[in-house]
Design a protein around this motif. Structure first.
Motif, short mmCIF file in Angstrom:
data_model
loop_
_atom_site.label_atom_id
_atom_site.label_comp_id
_atom_site.label_asym_id
_atom_site.label_seq_id
_atom_site.Cartn_x
_atom_site.Cartn_y
_atom_site.Cartn_z
N UNK A 1 1.00 5.93 0.96
CA UNK A 1 1.56 4.63 0.47
C UNK A 1 0.83 3.66 0.16
N UNK A 2 -0.59 3.88 0.44
CA UNK A 2 -1.59 2.80 -0.03
C UNK A 2 -2.26 3.09 -1.15
N UNK A 3 -1.78 4.38 -1.70
CA UNK A 3 -2.47 4.71 -2.99
C UNK A 3 -1.46 5.02 -4.01
N UNK A 4 -0.29 5.49 -3.65
CA UNK A 4 0.71 6.10 -4.53
C UNK A 4 1.03 5.48 -5.86
N UNK A 5 1.18 3.92 -5.81
CA UNK A 5 1.29 3.23 -7.10
C UNK A 5 -0.10 2.69 -7.66
N UNK A 6 -1.03 3.10 -6.98
CA UNK A 6 -2.30 2.85 -7.46
C UNK A 6 -3.48 3.98 -7.87
N UNK A 7 -2.89 5.08 -8.08
CA UNK A 7 -3.60 6.39 -8.31
C UNK A 7 -3.44 6.71 -9.85
N UNK A 8 -4.63 6.82 -10.41
CA UNK A 8 -4.58 7.50 -11.86
C UNK A 8 -4.81 9.17 -11.73
#
Length: 262
Positions: free
Chosen positions: A143-150
């Protein structure tokens, strides 16, 4: 301390020949290489971590290709400009890795906010990079990355400087990327933060790969729970990851083998 003895013979200190700012960047970057190896994220000599030179923004530090990550020291790192010119004398038979130059120069040219970058080829990272679904919101760590991963599609090893613009465009303003069929990438304002982002992304990939390998139904979280959880990790919603931990990680290395500081 056999590795320390090796460095003393083959790799004299350049501390007196660089600025204080560059030396600190070298120490932090060498530490990141050692930590990458200790946490199981190295691939012999085939991946790379870099740091922009603080008082020379058009130059960055990267590994001498041929040294193992647990051999890296502050003095062994190459200084390179954005055109691929090596500005420090390399160790004999240890030059600049072409893909390392292409990937890292692309990031520093496109993003002045990037102070460090890390690229890995771990088993878990390669596994998730090879799945069409990519990273899933299965765990709190994810969840720390799911909206902020390319995501960046694979078109062969990144050795052509002409690919730099595509890589930078795909990364956008994100801090982490999954390089499809290739591995993981993290960037940050500091070495400490880039390392922490990679550590967290790696753990999220490990957990997903392990869960999907169990051949049983996954516990898919409701959308509202995922949304609430991911919002708590939004930029600015929480302290900067990596900075608080970094001094402790350096203390750990100093206890184990302080030769990274040479």
């Amino acid at each position: 301390m056999a590795s320390a003895a090796l460095h003393a013979i083959a790799n004299p200190s350049i501390r007196d020949y660089v600025s204080d700012a560059e030396w600190q960047a070298r120490v932090d970057l060498a530490a990141a290489y050692r930590l990458c190896d200790r946490y199981g994220m190295s691939d012999m000599i085939y991946t790379h971590i870099s740091a922009r030179v603080p008082d020379e923004p058009n130059a960055f530090l990267i590994n001498s290709h041929g040294l193992l990550f647990d051999e890296m020291t502050a003095s062994s790192l190459l200084k390179v400009d954005m055109d691929g010119n090596v500005l420090t004398k390399p160790l004999e038979n240890h030059g600049l890795h072409p893909a390392g130059f292409v990937i890292h120069s692309a990031l520093y040219i496109a993003r002045p906010d990037i102070g460090a970058a890390m690229h890995t080829h771990t088993t878990a990272g390669l596994a998730i990079a090879s799945l069409k679904c990519g990273l899933l919101p299965l765990t709190q760590m994810a969840h720390r990355f799911i909206d902020h991963v390319a995501y960046h599609d694979f078109s062969g090893p990144e050795r052509d400087p002409g690919e730099r613009e595509k890589l930078a465009a795909d990364l956008g303003d994100k801090k982490v990327a999954i390089l499809r069929n290739h591995g993981l990438l993290s960037v940050g304002p500091t070495v400490a933060e880039a390392f922490n982002y990679m550590y967290g992304l790696e753990r999220a990939c490990q957990a997903q790969a392990a869960a999907m390998a169990c051949n049983t139904e996954l516990n898919i979280l409701p959308d509202d729970v995922v949304e609430k959880s991911t919002a708590m990790y939004a930029p600015g919603a929480i302290r900067r990851y990596g900075l608080l931990e970094w001094e402790g990680l350096l203390r750990k290395l100093d206890r184990l083998d302080p030769s990274y500081r040479d």
